[in-house]
Design a protein around this motif. Structure first.
Motif, PDB file in Angstrom:
ATOM      1  N   THR A  22       5.874  -8.957  -2.033  1.00  0.00           N
ATOM      2  CA  THR A  22       5.774  -9.110  -0.569  1.00  0.00           C
ATOM      3  C   THR A  22       6.912  -9.587   0.167  1.00  0.00           C
ATOM      4  O   THR A  22       7.359  -9.080   1.225  1.00  0.00           O
ATOM      5  CB  THR A  22       4.679 -10.106  -0.318  1.00  0.00           C
ATOM      6  N   HIS A  75      -2.236  -5.968  -7.881  1.00  0.00           N
ATOM      7  CA  HIS A  75      -3.532  -6.595  -7.465  1.00  0.00           C
ATOM      8  C   HIS A  75      -4.566  -6.295  -8.208  1.00  0.00           C
ATOM      9  O   HIS A  75      -5.525  -6.978  -8.573  1.00  0.00           O
ATOM     10  CB  HIS A  75      -3.622  -6.363  -5.885  1.00  0.00           C
ATOM     11  N   MET A  76      -4.688  -4.856  -8.405  1.00  0.00           N
ATOM     12  CA  MET A  76      -5.775  -4.013  -9.154  1.00  0.00           C
ATOM     13  C   MET A  76      -5.933  -4.616 -10.648  1.00  0.00           C
ATOM     14  O   MET A  76      -6.954  -5.015 -10.900  1.00  0.00           O
ATOM     15  CB  MET A  76      -5.362  -2.686  -9.238  1.00  0.00           C
ATOM     16  N   VAL A  83      -5.890  -5.977  -0.760  1.00  0.00           N
ATOM     17  CA  VAL A  83      -5.196  -4.962  -1.100  1.00  0.00           C
ATOM     18  C   VAL A  83      -4.913  -3.813   0.049  1.00  0.00           C
ATOM     19  O   VAL A  83      -3.924  -3.491   0.329  1.00  0.00           O
ATOM     20  CB  VAL A  83      -6.019  -3.860  -2.247  1.00  0.00           C
ATOM     21  N   ILE A 141      10.124   0.060   0.516  1.00  0.00           N
ATOM     22  CA  ILE A 141       8.938  -0.639   0.891  1.00  0.00           C
ATOM     23  C   ILE A 141       7.813   0.117   0.591  1.00  0.00           C
ATOM     24  O   ILE A 141       6.980  -0.679   0.159  1.00  0.00           O
ATOM     25  CB  ILE A 141       9.015  -1.235   2.566  1.00  0.00           C
ATOM     26  N   MET A 142       7.688   1.499   0.543  1.00  0.00           N
ATOM     27  CA  MET A 142       6.611   2.168   0.178  1.00  0.00           C
ATOM     28  C   MET A 142       6.336   2.095  -1.334  1.00  0.00           C
ATOM     29  O   MET A 142       5.236   1.736  -1.748  1.00  0.00           O
ATOM     30  CB  MET A 142       6.587   3.420   0.716  1.00  0.00           C
ATOM     31  N   ALA A 196       5.074  -1.353  -2.156  1.00  0.00           N
ATOM     32  CA  ALA A 196       3.519  -1.553  -1.628  1.00  0.00           C
ATOM     33  C   ALA A 196       2.747  -1.100  -2.674  1.00  0.00           C
ATOM     34  O   ALA A 196       1.745  -1.534  -3.170  1.00  0.00           O
ATOM     35  CB  ALA A 196       3.270  -0.919  -0.457  1.00  0.00           C
ATOM     36  N   THR A 240      15.021   2.506   3.470  1.00  0.00           N
ATOM     37  CA  THR A 240      14.345   1.210   3.669  1.00  0.00           C
ATOM     38  C   THR A 240      12.773   1.605   3.515  1.00  0.00           C
ATOM     39  O   THR A 240      12.008   0.994   2.921  1.00  0.00           O
ATOM     40  CB  THR A 240      14.558   0.402   5.032  1.00  0.00           C
ATOM     41  N   ALA A 241      12.471   2.503   4.558  1.00  0.00           N
ATOM     42  CA  ALA A 241      10.819   2.982   4.358  1.00  0.00           C
ATOM     43  C   ALA A 241      10.290   3.433   3.091  1.00  0.00           C
ATOM     44  O   ALA A 241       9.339   2.879   2.441  1.00  0.00           O
ATOM     45  CB  ALA A 241      10.860   4.109   5.290  1.00  0.00           C
ATOM     46  N   PHE A 257       0.398  -3.951   6.242  1.00  0.00           N
ATOM     47  CA  PHE A 257       1.659  -4.862   6.790  1.00  0.00           C
ATOM     48  C   PHE A 257       2.602  -3.986   6.201  1.00  0.00           C
ATOM     49  O   PHE A 257       3.737  -3.775   7.126  1.00  0.00           O
ATOM     50  CB  PHE A 257       1.803  -6.388   6.159  1.00  0.00           C
ATOM     51  N   THR A 258       2.733  -3.096   5.103  1.00  0.00           N
ATOM     52  CA  THR A 258       3.754  -2.062   4.912  1.00  0.00           C
ATOM     53  C   THR A 258       3.718  -1.011   5.945  1.00  0.00           C
ATOM     54  O   THR A 258       5.028  -0.853   6.598  1.00  0.00           O
ATOM     55  CB  THR A 258       3.335  -1.672   3.721  1.00  0.00           C
ATOM     56  N   ILE A 278      -2.112  -5.429   2.129  1.00  0.00           N
ATOM     57  CA  ILE A 278      -0.768  -4.715   1.661  1.00  0.00           C
ATOM     58  C   ILE A 278      -0.424  -3.362   2.347  1.00  0.00           C
ATOM     59  O   ILE A 278       0.670  -3.237   2.870  1.00  0.00           O
ATOM     60  CB  ILE A 278      -0.821  -4.314  -0.119  1.00  0.00           C
ATOM     61  N   PRO A 298      10.202  -6.733   0.719  1.00  0.00           N
ATOM     62  CA  PRO A 298       9.979  -5.867   1.695  1.00  0.00           C
ATOM     63  C   PRO A 298      10.148  -6.303   3.015  1.00  0.00           C
ATOM     64  O   PRO A 298      11.061  -5.936   3.825  1.00  0.00           O
ATOM     65  CB  PRO A 298       8.519  -5.215   1.572  1.00  0.00           C
ATOM     66  N   PHE A 299       9.724  -7.544   3.311  1.00  0.00           N
ATOM     67  CA  PHE A 299      10.043  -7.998   4.452  1.00  0.00           C
ATOM     68  C   PHE A 299      11.306  -8.607   4.699  1.00  0.00           C
ATOM     69  O   PHE A 299      11.791  -8.539   5.904  1.00  0.00           O
ATOM     70  CB  PHE A 299       9.008  -9.637   4.506  1.00  0.00           C
ATOM     71  N   LEU A 320      10.864  -0.115  11.589  1.00  0.00           N
ATOM     72  CA  LEU A 320      11.770   0.960  11.305  1.00  0.00           C
ATOM     73  C   LEU A 320      11.965   2.007  12.499  1.00  0.00           C
ATOM     74  O   LEU A 320      13.064   2.617  12.054  1.00  0.00           O
ATOM     75  CB  LEU A 320      11.492   1.226   9.926  1.00  0.00           C
ATOM     76  N   LEU A 340       5.635  -3.212   8.908  1.00  0.00           N
ATOM     77  CA  LEU A 340       6.982  -3.281   8.287  1.00  0.00           C
ATOM     78  C   LEU A 340       7.581  -1.730   8.878  1.00  0.00           C
ATOM     79  O   LEU A 340       8.812  -1.654   9.215  1.00  0.00           O
ATOM     80  CB  LEU A 340       7.209  -3.186   6.753  1.00  0.00           C
ATOM     81  N   MET A 341       6.752  -0.538   8.530  1.00  0.00           N
ATOM     82  CA  MET A 341       7.387   0.743   8.924  1.00  0.00           C
ATOM     83  C   MET A 341       7.300   0.772  10.428  1.00  0.00           C
ATOM     84  O   MET A 341       8.221   1.466  10.924  1.00  0.00           O
ATOM     85  CB  MET A 341       6.551   1.718   8.639  1.00  0.00           C
ATOM     86  N   GLN A 387       2.624  -3.271  -5.788  1.00  0.00           N
ATOM     87  CA  GLN A 387       1.916  -4.301  -5.566  1.00  0.00           C
ATOM     88  C   GLN A 387       0.306  -4.160  -5.459  1.00  0.00           C
ATOM     89  O   GLN A 387      -0.361  -5.020  -6.217  1.00  0.00           O
ATOM     90  CB  GLN A 387       2.287  -5.056  -4.215  1.00  0.00           C
ATOM     91  N   ILE A 388       0.184  -2.980  -5.103  1.00  0.00           N
ATOM     92  CA  ILE A 388      -1.299  -2.743  -5.027  1.00  0.00           C
ATOM     93  C   ILE A 388      -1.840  -2.555  -6.527  1.00  0.00           C
ATOM     94  O   ILE A 388      -2.925  -2.923  -6.943  1.00  0.00           O
ATOM     95  CB  ILE A 388      -1.813  -1.303  -4.489  1.00  0.00           C
ATOM     96  N   SER A 395       3.304 -10.827  -6.708  1.00  0.00           N
ATOM     97  CA  SER A 395       2.477 -10.442  -5.389  1.00  0.00           C
ATOM     98  C   SER A 395       3.448 -11.183  -4.123  1.00  0.00           C
ATOM     99  O   SER A 395       3.924 -10.670  -3.452  1.00  0.00           O
ATOM    100  CB  SER A 395       1.200 -10.338  -5.151  1.00  0.00           C
TER     101      SER A 395
END
Lengths: 124, 214
Positions: A34, A67-68, B198, A56-57, A60, A52-53, B204-205, B201, A37-38, B213, B209-210, A63-64, A30
């Motif tokens: 994280t 975490h799950m 969760v 980073i999606m 995300a 980029t959008a 921040f995305t 996440i 994307p930053f 953009l 972040l978006m 990463q979800i 994670s």
């Protein structure tokens, strides 16, 4: 719920809390998911913001899932599959809510007065 | 009566009257369904956040000629905030591992560290909000800012209540030790805390972040 107080709780309780190893793997992943994307947004690595959008999606979403699995200990077996069932049902509702709202409200500003934003910006 | 004799004796009470309910409630050990029940609560909470995300997706571009995300957000601050929440997640994991080994002291220590990271997260968020409001970017300013404060504020409120819950559990563990009921409570807070991470996440995305953009 520990394994030693109720023998059969271990099967259908969310008994497994993970191990030091699994927590560290989850944490490492994670941090990575994280930081990238930053970094992508702060350094404007891709010239096209749309690319980029999407990237980073994707991060995300991964990463979800990380975490799950590593922090919330989701699997198809816990609670006899019912927690996964609840999660999938919720996901369906979330997708309907998000995509439905954006689709229906896409033309929200179509009937607004033309150049309204420009006019507003001239106001004190 | 003829009809009564046809009924299976298991469905008759001591006087021979038919029973319309189970003679004895099925036995479940105390708290055996707590984890699933709490998970379903979290899923309903997830729907609240889905609605707030949908509102942000719809209204996020309505600046009303006011400031937009690029003028307002400081990504360094958001990165620091995200780090605080991530650290608090892993330290809560360590608390759960210490709990499994029945180490009261270590559990309490990791819980305290988790709480401090949570407080750091909240302080940074409140600083950010105060800064925005000071610059005139209040929730009343535009649809974008209303949606932003509603979404991020609701998450912050959850973290606040999570910290109150965490302190409550530390007192309970201090008084009763790591009894089965307290272990169950710690497990619920664990799910709550990781669930908030969760949601963050997504925040921040999609928001920060978006937003940069656009």
């Amino acid at each position: 719920m520990s394994a030693h107080d109720h023998g059969h709780d271990h099967d259908h309780g969310s008994g497994s809390h993970g191990t030091m190893g699994s927590y560290m793997i989850g944490f490492g992943l994670s941090v990575l998911l994280t930081a990238i994307p930053f970094w992508l947004v702060m350094n404007q690595t891709f010239a096209n913001p749309q690319v980029t959008a999407f990237v980073i999606m994707g991060f995300a979403m991964v990463q979800i899932i990380v975490h799950m699995i590593y922090f919330l200990h989701m699997n198809t077996r816990s609670e006899g599959g019912w927690s996964m069932m609840a999660l999938l049902f919720t996901l369906v509702l979330v997708v309907i809510t998000l995509s439905g709202s954006m689709w229906v409200m896409y033309h929200l500003n179509n009937n607004m007065m033309p150049h309204m934003e420009h006019d507003m910006s001239q106001m004190p | 009566m003829a009809t009564r004799s046809a009924i299976d004796p298991a469905f008759l009470d001591n006087d021979g009257n038919p029973l319309f309910h189970l003679g004895e409630d099925p036995h479940h050990p105390e708290g055996s369904s707590t984890a699933l029940g709490f998970w379903i609560y979290l899923m309903s909470d997830c729907l609240i956040f889905a609605c707030l995300f949908a509102i942000y997706a719809v209204l996020g571009g309505n600046y009303a000629a006011g400031p937009g995300p690029r003028d307002l957000f400081d990504l360094n601050l958001v990165a620091l905030n995200t780090a605080m929440l991530l650290f608090s997640s892993i330290t809560y994991g360590f608390a759960m591992l210490a709990m499994e080994k029945d180490k009261v002291g270590a559990t309490q220590a990791w819980l305290a560290i988790t709480g401090l990271f949570g407080l750091a997260f909240l302080s940074i968020e409140l600083y950010e909000f105060a800064h925005l409001i000071h610059e005139g970017a209040t929730p009343q300013r535009s649809g974008f800012l209303s949606a932003f404060f509603a979404l991020v504020g609701t998450h912050g409120l959850h973290v606040t209540f999570g910290i109150i819950w965490l302190v409550t559990l530390m007192v309970q563990v201090g008084q009763k030790g790591l009894i089965a009921a307290n272990q169950r409570r710690l497990m619920c807070l664990s799910m709550f805390w990781h669930f908030l991470d969760v949601i963050w996440i997504g925040v921040f995305t999609f928001v920060y972040l978006m937003g940069m953009l656009r």
